[in-house]
Design a protein around this motif. Structure first.
Motif, mmCIF file in Angstrom:
data_model
loop_
_atom_site.group_PDB
_atom_site.id
_atom_site.type_symbol
_atom_site.label_atom_id
_atom_site.label_comp_id
_atom_site.label_asym_id
_atom_site.label_seq_id
_atom_site.Cartn_x
_atom_site.Cartn_y
_atom_site.Cartn_z
ATOM 1 N N ALA A 121 54.790 6.129 -124.357
ATOM 2 C CA ALA A 121 53.503 6.300 -123.675
ATOM 3 C C ALA A 121 53.106 7.761 -123.781
ATOM 4 N N PHE A 122 51.821 8.036 -123.563
ATOM 5 C CA PHE A 122 51.347 9.394 -123.416
ATOM 6 C C PHE A 122 51.322 9.735 -121.930
ATOM 7 N N VAL A 123 51.665 10.955 -121.608
ATOM 8 C CA VAL A 123 51.557 11.465 -120.243
ATOM 9 C C VAL A 123 50.707 12.722 -120.297
ATOM 10 N N SER A 124 49.582 12.704 -119.596
ATOM 11 C CA SER A 124 48.674 13.856 -119.574
ATOM 12 C C SER A 124 48.735 14.533 -118.211
ATOM 13 N N PRO A 125 49.214 15.792 -118.150
ATOM 14 C CA PRO A 125 49.146 16.526 -116.876
ATOM 15 C C PRO A 125 47.676 16.743 -116.513
ATOM 16 N N CYS A 126 47.363 16.639 -115.240
ATOM 17 C CA CYS A 126 45.953 16.706 -114.848
ATOM 18 C C CYS A 126 45.824 17.124 -113.390
ATOM 19 N N GLN A 127 44.593 17.163 -112.936
ATOM 20 C CA GLN A 127 44.302 17.465 -111.534
ATOM 21 C C GLN A 127 43.582 16.289 -110.908
ATOM 22 N N TRP A 128 44.107 15.808 -109.784
ATOM 23 C CA TRP A 128 43.413 14.813 -108.987
ATOM 24 C C TRP A 128 42.744 15.543 -107.826
ATOM 25 N N GLN A 129 41.430 15.378 -107.702
ATOM 26 C CA GLN A 129 40.695 15.963 -106.592
ATOM 27 C C GLN A 129 40.578 14.902 -105.491
ATOM 28 N N VAL A 130 41.332 15.100 -104.446
ATOM 29 C CA VAL A 130 41.447 14.093 -103.390
ATOM 30 C C VAL A 130 40.389 14.349 -102.322
ATOM 31 N N GLY A 131 39.535 13.337 -102.087
ATOM 32 C CA GLY A 131 38.512 13.417 -101.060
ATOM 33 C C GLY A 131 38.779 12.420 -99.954
ATOM 34 N N MET A 132 37.777 12.234 -99.102
ATOM 35 C CA MET A 132 37.928 11.320 -97.977
ATOM 36 C C MET A 132 38.076 9.874 -98.424
ATOM 37 N N ASP A 133 37.304 9.479 -99.469
ATOM 38 C CA ASP A 133 37.317 8.076 -99.853
ATOM 39 C C ASP A 133 37.511 7.861 -101.353
ATOM 40 N N GLN A 134 37.915 8.907 -102.072
ATOM 41 C CA GLN A 134 38.182 8.734 -103.488
ATOM 42 C C GLN A 134 39.119 9.824 -103.996
ATOM 43 N N CYS A 135 39.689 9.579 -105.158
ATOM 44 C CA CYS A 135 40.609 10.509 -105.790
ATOM 45 C C CYS A 135 40.182 10.617 -107.250
ATOM 46 N N VAL A 136 39.497 11.699 -107.590
ATOM 47 C CA VAL A 136 38.860 11.843 -108.894
ATOM 48 C C VAL A 136 39.751 12.618 -109.858
ATOM 49 N N LEU A 137 39.874 12.095 -111.080
ATOM 50 C CA LEU A 137 40.660 12.768 -112.110
ATOM 51 C C LEU A 137 39.753 13.693 -112.920
ATOM 52 N N SER A 138 40.015 14.982 -112.843
ATOM 53 C CA SER A 138 39.236 15.957 -113.610
ATOM 54 C C SER A 138 39.701 15.962 -115.063
ATOM 55 N N ASP A 139 38.820 16.379 -115.941
ATOM 56 C CA ASP A 139 39.156 16.443 -117.366
ATOM 57 C C ASP A 139 40.325 17.407 -117.559
ATOM 58 N N PRO A 140 41.449 16.945 -118.152
ATOM 59 C CA PRO A 140 42.598 17.837 -118.376
ATOM 60 C C PRO A 140 42.249 19.096 -119.162
ATOM 61 N N ALA A 141 41.210 19.029 -119.998
ATOM 62 C CA ALA A 141 40.824 20.209 -120.773
ATOM 63 C C ALA A 141 40.401 21.357 -119.857
ATOM 64 N N GLN A 142 39.902 21.019 -118.656
ATOM 65 C CA GLN A 142 39.460 22.048 -117.722
ATOM 66 C C GLN A 142 40.619 22.835 -117.124
ATOM 67 N N LEU A 143 41.842 22.318 -117.291
ATOM 68 C CA LEU A 143 43.008 23.041 -116.783
ATOM 69 C C LEU A 143 43.292 24.296 -117.585
ATOM 70 N N ARG A 144 42.832 24.318 -118.835
ATOM 71 C CA ARG A 144 43.080 25.442 -119.758
ATOM 72 C C ARG A 144 44.576 25.728 -119.882
ATOM 73 N N LEU A 145 45.343 24.670 -120.014
ATOM 74 C CA LEU A 145 46.775 24.820 -120.245
ATOM 75 C C LEU A 145 47.008 25.270 -121.684
ATOM 76 N N ASP A 146 47.812 26.306 -121.867
ATOM 77 C CA ASP A 146 48.224 26.649 -123.221
ATOM 78 C C ASP A 146 49.611 26.053 -123.470
ATOM 79 N N GLU A 147 50.122 26.220 -124.665
ATOM 80 C CA GLU A 147 51.400 25.581 -124.999
ATOM 81 C C GLU A 147 52.528 26.093 -124.113
ATOM 82 N N ALA A 148 52.569 27.398 -123.868
ATOM 83 C CA ALA A 148 53.661 27.958 -123.066
ATOM 84 C C ALA A 148 53.648 27.393 -121.647
ATOM 85 N N GLN A 149 52.463 27.333 -121.033
ATOM 86 C CA GLN A 149 52.379 26.783 -119.682
ATOM 87 C C GLN A 149 52.724 25.304 -119.667
#
Length: 316
Positions: free
Chosen positions: A93-121
């Protein structure tokens, strides 16, 4: 006759009201010209709630992979099968590290590209999380900054939603729902607790970068035998990128650029006698056309009643 070409366009349409408004005056003369020269081939009709979107199903069919709406096309296993060390028959399987923005009534997955992860990180984060996955028989390996490879028996028959389905949306309707997925649900909770106050995210915050607090599993499955090698279709991503951002003005502009570029080239190829296939995909369905012999009656009919993109959109 020249070689056959296949143009596969994802997010050619969307049911979003904003998309309808943005495309009211959309003129695509090259696409209209191309549709007039091609014959209907086949369609793939589905739902907006299918785990696998139409463009991924169309690509899977082209490559000779299982094209299943329930999210069991083994993309990660296929990717591994193309490497010299790829182990056949194992579940990946693929596993993509990401950010979940947790609100009162939803949990939104932000685009992983916005994390600006480089290879070292990304490698540092993988090393941090790998032992937690290993306890459940899942081995992680680096692939790309925002996409790792995971090997484990629980992925063999696990239905997972495409990352395209869940980007910028509430993750809850798209979570895998099976006995095998319980392990992943627990890992989700453990990873969120681990990363909540971890120095890894403290360092990112000091750099003004968003935290990584979750992961998304997609492309799971096993591939007992890889399909025969074939040339991938031309698959532009500009419409997809704009649609997933909800930027419908950019989407309309991207369509015009596609019409003047790849679509025009395919139309010219067909006009010169070349074999071709065109696949347009929406969020529910996909429709294809191809070059095929046409009798006099069919040619006259296409002139009198040419197929227009406006009517095609209703099928997507």
């Amino acid at each position: 006759m020249s070689s056959s070409l296949h143009l596969l366009i994802a997010y050619a349409d969307s049911p979003a009201p904003e998309c309808r408004r943005a495309s009211q005056d959309l003129a695509l003369p090259q696409l209209e010209r191309l549709l007039g020269r091609l014959a209907p081939a086949d369609g793939d009709h589905g739902s907006e709630t299918d785990f696998s979107p139409p463009h991924e199903r169309a690509l899977a069919r082209h490559l000779g992979l299982p094209a299943r709406p329930q999210g069991t096309t083994p993309w990660a296993a296929w990717e591994q099968s193309r490497t010299p060390a790829g182990a056949q028959g194992q579940a990946w399987a693929f596993v993509s590290p990401c950010q979940w923005q947790v609100g009162m009534d939803q949990c939104v997955l932000s685009d992983p590209a916005q994390l600006r992860l480089d290879e070292a990180q990304s490698r540092a984060l993988l090393a941090l999380l790998a032992p937690w996955f290993e306890q459940d028989g899942i081995t992680l390996a680096y692939d790309q900054p925002t996409r790792w490879l995971a090997r484990g028996a629980l992925f063999a028959d696990l239905a997972t939603a495409s990352l395209d389905r869940v980007l910028q949306r509430d993750v809850r309707p798209w979570l895998a729902d099976s006995a095998a997925a319980r392990t992943l649900h627990r890992l989700h909770s453990e990873v969120q607790m681990l990363l909540y106050t971890h120095p890894f995210n403290d360092a990112r915050a000091a750099q003004g970068l968003p935290p990584v607090n979750a992961f998304w599993v997609h492309g799971a499955g096993a591939l007992p035998e890889p399909p025969a090698a074939t040339t991938a279709p031309e698959m532009p991503t500009t419409l997809r990128d704009a649609a997933l951002r909800g930027d419908w003005r950019a989407w309309s502009e991207a369509w015009q650029a596609l019409d003047a570029g790849p679509v025009a080239r395919l139309a010219a190829h067909v006009a010169q006698g070349g074999a071709a296939r065109l696949t347009l995909c929406g969020e529910r369905s996909a429709v294809s056309w191809h070059t095929a012999p046409r009798g006099l009656g069919r040619r006259i009919q296409s002139l009198l009643r040419p197929q227009r993109f406006a009517s095609v959109r209703e099928q997507l």
